[in-house]
Design a protein around this motif. Structure first.
Motif, PDB file in Angstrom:
ATOM      1  N   ILE A 101       0.818  -1.216   0.000  1.00  0.00           N
ATOM      2  CA  ILE A 101       0.000   0.000   0.000  1.00  0.00           C
ATOM      3  C   ILE A 101       0.855   1.270   0.000  1.00  0.00           C
ATOM      4  N   ILE A 102       1.872   1.284   0.867  1.00  0.00           N
ATOM      5  CA  ILE A 102       2.612   2.527   1.043  1.00  0.00           C
ATOM      6  C   ILE A 102       3.361   2.962  -0.228  1.00  0.00           C
ATOM      7  N   PRO A 103       4.047   2.049  -0.925  1.00  0.00           N
ATOM      8  CA  PRO A 103       4.673   2.501  -2.175  1.00  0.00           C
ATOM      9  C   PRO A 103       3.654   3.059  -3.162  1.00  0.00           C
ATOM     10  N   MET A 104       2.470   2.415  -3.203  1.00  0.00           N
ATOM     11  CA  MET A 104       1.448   2.924  -4.125  1.00  0.00           C
ATOM     12  C   MET A 104       1.013   4.323  -3.693  1.00  0.00           C
ATOM     13  N   TYR A 105       0.962   4.520  -2.385  1.00  0.00           N
ATOM     14  CA  TYR A 105       0.631   5.843  -1.871  1.00  0.00           C
ATOM     15  C   TYR A 105       1.630   6.878  -2.380  1.00  0.00           C
ATOM     16  N   PHE A 106       2.917   6.524  -2.329  1.00  0.00           N
ATOM     17  CA  PHE A 106       3.927   7.461  -2.815  1.00  0.00           C
ATOM     18  C   PHE A 106       3.788   7.687  -4.315  1.00  0.00           C
ATOM     19  N   LEU A 107       3.518   6.618  -5.044  1.00  0.00           N
ATOM     20  CA  LEU A 107       3.372   6.765  -6.498  1.00  0.00           C
ATOM     21  C   LEU A 107       2.276   7.771  -6.809  1.00  0.00           C
ATOM     22  N   VAL A 113      -5.230   5.182   0.975  1.00  0.00           N
ATOM     23  CA  VAL A 113      -4.579   4.522   2.106  1.00  0.00           C
ATOM     24  C   VAL A 113      -5.553   4.304   3.251  1.00  0.00           C
ATOM     25  N   ILE A 114      -6.379   5.299   3.546  1.00  0.00           N
ATOM     26  CA  ILE A 114      -7.270   5.147   4.695  1.00  0.00           C
ATOM     27  C   ILE A 114      -8.277   4.025   4.449  1.00  0.00           C
ATOM     28  N   PHE A 115      -8.825   3.967   3.266  1.00  0.00           N
ATOM     29  CA  PHE A 115      -9.770   2.878   2.959  1.00  0.00           C
ATOM     30  C   PHE A 115      -9.109   1.529   3.131  1.00  0.00           C
ATOM     31  N   THR A 116      -7.957   1.360   2.504  1.00  0.00           N
ATOM     32  CA  THR A 116      -7.358   0.031   2.529  1.00  0.00           C
ATOM     33  C   THR A 116      -6.824  -0.287   3.916  1.00  0.00           C
ATOM     34  N   SER A 145      -9.757  -1.060   6.526  1.00  0.00           N
ATOM     35  CA  SER A 145     -10.342  -2.372   6.266  1.00  0.00           C
ATOM     36  C   SER A 145      -9.314  -3.461   6.549  1.00  0.00           C
ATOM     37  N   GLY A 146      -8.040  -3.145   6.295  1.00  0.00           N
ATOM     38  CA  GLY A 146      -6.992  -4.117   6.589  1.00  0.00           C
ATOM     39  C   GLY A 146      -6.905  -4.425   8.076  1.00  0.00           C
ATOM     40  N   LEU A 147      -7.115  -3.399   8.900  1.00  0.00           N
ATOM     41  CA  LEU A 147      -7.049  -3.640  10.339  1.00  0.00           C
ATOM     42  C   LEU A 147      -8.190  -4.557  10.799  1.00  0.00           C
ATOM     43  N   LEU A 148      -9.345  -4.417  10.149  1.00  0.00           N
ATOM     44  CA  LEU A 148     -10.439  -5.345  10.474  1.00  0.00           C
ATOM     45  C   LEU A 148      -9.998  -6.768  10.182  1.00  0.00           C
ATOM     46  N   PHE A 158     -11.213  -7.420   1.690  1.00  0.00           N
ATOM     47  CA  PHE A 158     -11.027  -7.808   0.290  1.00  0.00           C
ATOM     48  C   PHE A 158     -11.973  -7.078  -0.643  1.00  0.00           C
ATOM     49  N   THR A 159     -13.186  -6.811  -0.190  1.00  0.00           N
ATOM     50  CA  THR A 159     -14.089  -6.117  -1.109  1.00  0.00           C
ATOM     51  C   THR A 159     -13.763  -4.630  -1.196  1.00  0.00           C
TER      52      THR A 159
END
Lengths: 479, 494
Positions: free
Chosen positions: B141-147, B164-167, B170-173, B220-221
């Motif tokens: 996620i983080i590299p994509m955030y930088f991109l 980032v916040i969305f992923t 949901s990732g923490l869930l 995942f969704t």
């Protein structure tokens, strides 16, 4: 005092001696570098003494102090943090006017208080340790005399700290009135022998919680935090955020574990409310800040809330998992917070603290190393993998899920989501192109000692984030 | 060891690209290319060297990692992950190719992030330890955030943070669900483990299983994405640089689908079965809603982003239908959509690089100005609307076929998109490529490099459509293994 007690207590004696030596050195010759060296050396000697005592089992040194493996580990952590703070102080103060040597003495005195605090097993050392720590901090916060913000922060801290100490004493008095005991194990024995739930003890515990909550800046006792963080010189802020909070938290945990505080469900309810409030208020207010130090202050409030989740879980799960979670999280938090404030302190100049966002504009392209370090620290605060902060958060999840604290964990998730926003915003600012925010006027000098410390912290942060096994096995056997 | 090398090559390649910027701004891209080429060779070798056809698993690597919690460094590859890793590598080439001239600022850091992102994605496709899986999940996620936030377009900051916040949330869930699952396993057996195979048979009561399943499902969704968690996607795709969009649409969305396939249903078969009607309904709604939204866009990249949501709805539908046909269709859609969406984003990126706009109102008449680009665009627009003979058609057809057995109503509803997708696909062609030319200055057509990249994608798309046998047979054993571990449809099929 026999020899094993002496060996166990030697680290604390070393710090006290170092403080005296530093004072004498200043009396002989005022030289900032020399004083820093002496103080650093003193801490190293003390760490060495800790290592020497490392193989010992728990030793009761006088009825007031009990040195066990856990206390030694935390003390080592505090001393290491102290070393880092001294390094930051060196670069921060070396080019400033005024008499900065006493700063080192104060840091050593505060560390002495913190060390006593983490090995305390009695209300007397609890209070003495806390006051030694706090009194040194008043002066440290207001050390830079020229700035009005600093003075204001010191006065604010002094007044509120005095009030919280009064609460603490009142709580102790109430418990003493009921139990007739001042040491933790005595209180536990008394509580275990009583079957009924005791209102006086509960009131006492709640008073103590209020006093401690102030030191940990838990909502609603957090009002001093942003002002003091902002007003204090950056290395001192790092010191308050780590050593002061860490030592108090460990003491709180020890108190609850060894005096049976966990029997008192309502006390845990109070903590739950404080944890939720801290997470929400800390994160939401951090969103609104444009001042980096204030932002970090609010984020530290939220982090104490996260840490409380593991603490509260102690009411339901095995104590060793609680101790492990809290300790790992604290280690990660120490490294991260020291790193973050270290960057702030390196970037600060005698004219201005690096608190405005404009200081960080395009930092990635001006000073890539420093920006990368700061990014790692922020990502660790946000709990993103590859950093120790993530493993810490994992521990909180493990402890919370084991204790089935779903509501609190949900808060943790929401808080993390909010937190990401302001951490990432800072990273965005750093990665903006230089042209938009160039401000060559306040480019800070290159602090070599601090940079080394920061590099070490970053390496450790990533190391413990990718391969935490070593640290885990170290912590696991502590309690 | 090959599996470790698959992750390490990209990781080290990223570091090398970062450092190599010192010598010349052009070296990072060559290093990225070399790393991907090496990766390609490794994947191919792994495939060719596999002699043991009896097991669904091609390769397996397990090392202790964090002993305290029984966390292992467990990577394994089966036909499904092989296909997805291959897709990742191919689209990695595409991303490098389309960033070749687009990225002028700090190329070292750009290619570093690109390769890190790919390394995380490969890690996701290979990880069979749930902790390691989550670890890789976050690492990408983080590299994509930088991109997005450094090289993106005008609204990049907000889009990147939203992504980032969305992923992350949901990732923490999902992390909570993972930890809970491991704790339940610990309660049953007395040891900690995060290993996929250990946790696979954990007995859960229905309530717990449902909540844990939901934790995974949401994570995942969001990534997939499906309505109602899709709102980050149009922003992120639109604002990302072309290379970022290619990776996002082509590869990252597939991690969500992969997670559903690999984890949600096998780990919680009963709960997933109960939940299937809801999930399938969400899939069908995504298909239709996103197709309609696509038609309403005037921004070319946004339009393509919505078509992605629409196609991913088919994947959700197929996965939760959970019979072999639908699963094969879902996998096929994942691959075919990866290729067609990547190609469309590359075309949109090429147009933006030439015209500095994504508004279709400012386009028109490119057919005469840029014949090569326009022809490729037509090809992929048609692929995306599902022309028989191309991969997308096959995937959607299989999904509908499989899902029909499970829920006729939802399948019929989703099939309505066959009317909507030609509308938006042809809308692109008509708006941008037909009509009078609006630009007074000459516009460069695709060069050799672009045509080579596009040619590869065209061939891949046609090959998937005309000769799907290889992919289907290669993924069949792993899909069957997944199915047998969670035979939730056994009663329905009779």
């Amino acid at each position: 005092m026999n020899s094993s007690q002496l060996i166990a207590f030697l680290p604390v004696i070393c710090i006290a001696a170092a403080a005296v030596v530093v004072m004498l050195t200043i009396a002989v010759r005022r030289h900032f570098t020399l004083t820093c060296l002496m103080a650093g050396l003193g801490l190293l000697v003390s760490l060495l003494a800790l290592a020497m005592a490392g193989r010992q089992g728990p030793v009761q040194v006088t009825p007031l102090i009990r040195v066990d493996a856990y206390g030694r580990f935390v003390m080592a952590l505090l001393l290491a943090a102290g070393l880092a703070v001294i390094a930051f102080c060196y670069d921060y103060f070396k080019n400033r006017e005024g008499e900065n040597e006493e700063l080192l003495f104060l840091i050593l005195a505060a560390l002495l208080g913190a060390s006593v605090l983490v090995t305390s097993c009695h209300f007397a050392t609890f209070f003495i340790g806390l006051e030694t720590l706090s009194v040194s901090l008043f002066v440290l916060v207001g050390y830079v005399l020229g700035q009005s913000g600093s003075l204001e922060a010191a006065v604010k801290y002094l007044v509120l700290s005095g009030v919280s100490s009064a609460f603490l004493l009142m709580g102790m008095a109430l418990i003493y009135a009921q139990c007739g005991q001042l040491n933790f194990s005595g209180i536990e024995q008394y509580l275990a022998s009583q079957e009924l739930f005791n209102g006086m003890v509960l009131t006492g515990i709640v008073f103590i919680v209020a006093g401690v909550g102030f030191k940990l800046s838990l909502v609603p006792f957090h009002l001093w935090t942003p002002d003091v963080y902002e007003g204090a010189p950056a290395p001192v802020t790092a010191f308050i955020a780590t050593v002061s909070k860490g030592a108090v938290f460990i003491l709180l945990l020890r108190f609850f574990l060894s005096s049976g505080g966990y029997f008192y469900g309502p006390a845990l309810t109070v903590f739950s409310v404080m944890a939720v409030a801290s997470i929400l208020v800390g994160n939401v207010l951090a969103l609104l800040q444009n001042n980096v130090k204030r932002m970090l202050a609010y984020s530290s409030i939220a982090h104490m809330g996260y840490l409380l989740i593991a603490f509260i879980a102690g009411g339901r799960i095995a104590p060793n998992l609680v101790v492990e979670s809290v300790t790992f999280y604290l280690v990660a938090y120490f490294m991260t917070t020291l790193g973050a404030f270290g960057v702030v302190s390196i970037l600060s100049t005698p004219q201005a603290e690096a608190v405005a966002l404009s200081f960080y504009h395009g930092l990635f392209w001006r000073r890539p190393g420093l920006a990368a370090i700061f990014t790692f620290m922020l990502l660790s605060l946000a709990g993103i993998p590859l950093t120790a902060g993530f493993i810490g958060k994992f521990y909180i999840f493990a402890a919370g899920a084991d204790g089935r604290l779903w509501g609190l964990l949900l808060m943790l998730i929401i808080g993390s989501g909010l937190g990401l926003y302001y951490y990432l915003r800072l990273i965005v600012v750093m990665s903006m192109s230089q042209e938009t925010g160039i401000d060559a006027g306040h480019e800070a000098a290159f602090g070599r000692v601090s940079s080394v410390i920061l590099a070490v912290l970053t390496v450790l942060l990533v190391w413990f984030g990718i391969y935490p096994g070593y640290l885990m096995s170290l912590i696991q056997g502590l309690y | 060891m090959m599996l470790l090398a698959l992750v390490a090559v990209l990781f080290l390649g990223g570091l090398a690209a970062l450092i190599s910027e010192r010598w010349s701004p052009a070296t990072p891209r060559w290093i990225a290319l070399a790393a991907l080429a090496l990766e390609f060779v490794l994947v191919l070798l792994q495939y060719l060297l596999t002699t043991d056809q009896s097991s669904a698993w091609i390769a397996d690597l397990k090392r202790p990692w964090i002993a305290r919690f029984g966390i292992g460094f467990h990577l394994a590859m089966d036909g499904l992950s092989l296909a997805l890793v291959m897709l990742t590598v191919v689209l990695g080439f595409m991303a490098v190719s389309c960033s070749w001239t687009e990225i002028k600022q700090r190329p070292g850091f750009f290619y570093f992030n690109l390769l890190m992102c790919l390394a995380g994605t490969v890690g996701v496709f290979l990880a069979l330890d749930l902790f390691l899986f989550f670890f890789s999940w976050e690492v990408m996620i983080i590299p994509m955030y930088f991109l997005i936030s450094i090289w993106g377009h005008e609204d990049r900051t907000a889009a990147a943070i939203k992504f980032v916040i969305f992923t992350q949330v949901s990732g923490l869930l999902m992390l909570l669900a993972i930890v809970m699952l491991a704790l339940i396993y610990h309660g049953d057996t007395g040891v900690y483990s995060f290993d996929y195979f250990d946790l696979l048979g954990t007995r859960l009561d229905a309530d717990t299983a449902f909540w844990l399943m939901l934790g995974f499902f949401v994570a995942f969704t969001v990534k997939l994405p499906s309505v109602p968690f899709h709102t980050w996607l149009p922003d992120a795709h639109t604002q990302a640089p072309t290379g970022g969009s290619v990776i996002l649409a082509g590869v990252m969305l597939k991690t969500g689908a992969y997670g559903l396939l690999r984890f949600v249903i096998p780990l919680f078969p009963e709960a997933a079965h109960q939940f299937a009607p809801v999930a399938m309904a969400l899939g069908a709604v995504s298909v239709l809603y996103a197709a309609m939204m696509a038609f309403a866009q005037s921004d070319l990249k946004r339009l393509i982003a919505y078509t992605s949501v629409s196609h991913m709805g088919f994947v959700l539908l197929g996965v939760f239908a959970w019979n072999l046909l639908a699963l094969q269709g879902a996998v096929m859609t994942m691959l075919a959509h990866g290729i067609s969406a990547a190609a469309l984003f590359m075309i949109a990126g090429a147009l933006q690089e030439r015209l500095h706009t994504r508004e279709m109102g400012n386009m028109g008449g490119f057919w005469t100005a840029m014949p090569r680009l326009s022809a490729v665009a037509l090809f992929f627009a048609i692929a995306s609307l599902g022309l028989p003979g191309l991969g997308n058609f096959l995937g959607e057809f299989l999904v509908l076929l499989g899902a029909f057995k499970v829920s006729m109503a939802l399948t019929a509803l989703a099939a309505l998109v066959m009317i909507l997708s030609p509308i938006y696909a042809l809308f692109i062609i008509q708006k941008a490529f037909h009509g009078p030319l609006r630009q007074p200055y000459p516009i460069a057509d695709f060069g050799y490099r672009d045509m080579a990249a596009m040619g590869l994608l065209v061939i891949a798309s046609v090959w998937l459509g005309l000769h799907p046998h290889l992919v289907l047979s290669e993924t069949e054993p792993s899909l069957q293994t997944l199915q047998s571990s969670a035979a939730m449809e056994s009663t329905d099929e009779q």
